[in-house]
Design a protein around this motif. Structure first.
Motif, short mmCIF file in Angstrom:
data_model
loop_
_atom_site.label_atom_id
_atom_site.label_comp_id
_atom_site.label_asym_id
_atom_site.label_seq_id
_atom_site.Cartn_x
_atom_site.Cartn_y
_atom_site.Cartn_z
N ALA A 166 -2.69 -10.85 -19.14
CA ALA A 166 -1.81 -9.69 -18.97
C ALA A 166 -1.84 -8.79 -20.20
CB ALA A 166 -0.38 -10.16 -18.70
N SER A 170 -4.48 -5.55 -19.82
CA SER A 170 -3.68 -4.32 -19.78
C SER A 170 -4.01 -3.42 -20.95
CB SER A 170 -2.18 -4.65 -19.79
OG SER A 170 -1.82 -5.40 -18.66
N ALA A 198 1.00 -2.63 -22.79
CA ALA A 198 0.54 -3.97 -22.43
C ALA A 198 1.60 -5.03 -22.72
CB ALA A 198 -0.75 -4.30 -23.19
N ILE A 201 4.22 -5.15 -19.90
CA ILE A 201 3.62 -5.77 -18.71
C ILE A 201 3.51 -7.28 -18.90
CG2 ILE A 201 1.51 -5.95 -17.34
CD1 ILE A 201 1.07 -2.93 -17.96
#
Length: 261
Positions: A166, A170, A198, A201
């Motif tokens: 993730a 990202s 990022a 997220i």
């Protein structure tokens, strides 16, 4: 091991050490909120309040955090570009996710004992040596058995795979979009902006696994409390720590003659 990979691991290790040290109090706060059915103000009061409380949050588990940054974090972040590029030259979303998942899972599989010690030290700094990381690992193994060092390893591996994919997929995607589609230059502003996005997220995806991991490490049931307890503290830490980590990593890579991530 190629010289480029060694340089990549070194760049990430230094960057992760600085970032994790700076934001360690927030990580300790998040960990205590995960493990105890209490609120933010009580955690701060229990830590001593004021300057004393801040010092407790900062020093609890700091040595284990530094050791972890130079090993686990350096591996999952530093090896990502090489693994991504080895998988494919097109760096599609699926390739970026796969590369992040692989480096995160492998790092966690090897360095879970440091995670266990760090978390135990954050929750009870008096029960574990503050500066002697190897002594802390030996003490934990002697008192609870060597299996205690690997308690929750499967959840830790899953968490690291989700977190790294993730974060880095990202970051990689946001950076490529801003640079290639919006005309941003490859500089600190690009790195910080992509990393902040990022971080938000990543924390959202990994929060339930973070809470479950903390409880398993201390011998609780994974579902012994709300999975979203500590999310605000985690979010407040995740964006800034990722911005510092990746900006410093990019700078260190440039100094070592490596291309941007």
């Amino acid at each position: 091991m190629s010289s480029n990979l060694v340089a990549e691991l070194a760049a990430a290790g230094v960057a992760c050490s600085v970032a994790d040290g700076l934001f360690h109090p927030l990580d300790t706060l998040k960990t205590r909120l995960h493990a105890t059915p209490t609120n933010l103000s009580k955690v701060i009061v229990d830590a001593g309040g004021g300057l004393r409380g801040l010092l407790d949050l900062w020093t609890s588990g700091l040595a284990a955090t530094a050791a972890r940054a130079l090993t686990f974090a350096a591996t999952r972040v530093g090896a990502y570009p090489s693994v991504r590029d080895a998988m494919s030259s097109d760096a599609s979303v699926s390739v970026r996710v796969a590369a992040g998942s692989l480096t995160g899972a492998l790092a966690a599989a090897v360095f879970t004992p440091l995670d266990v010690l760090r978390l135990r030290s954050q929750l009870s700094s008096r029960a574990h040596p503050t500066l002697d990381v190897l002594g802390g690992l030996r003490k934990l193994a002697a008192s609870e058995g060597s299996s205690a060092l690997w308690r929750g390893a499967s959840v830790n591996v899953a968490r690291a795979a989700v977190l790294t994919s993730a974060q880095l997929a990202s970051y990689d995607g946001a950076k490529r979009y801003l640079r290639d589609e919006r005309g941003w230059r490859e500089d600190d502003s690009l790195h910080v902006t992509a990393a902040l996005a990022a971080g938000a997220i990543a924390q959202t995806f990994v929060q339930p696994l973070c809470a479950a991991r903390t409880r398993i490490f201390v011998g609780q049931r994974p579902a012994s409390g709300p999975f979203w307890r500590g999310y605000a503290a985690g979010l407040a830490r995740q964006g800034p720590v990722l911005a510092v980590t990746l900006t410093l990593t990019e700078r260190a890579r440039a100094e070592l003659g490596l291309s941007p991530m």
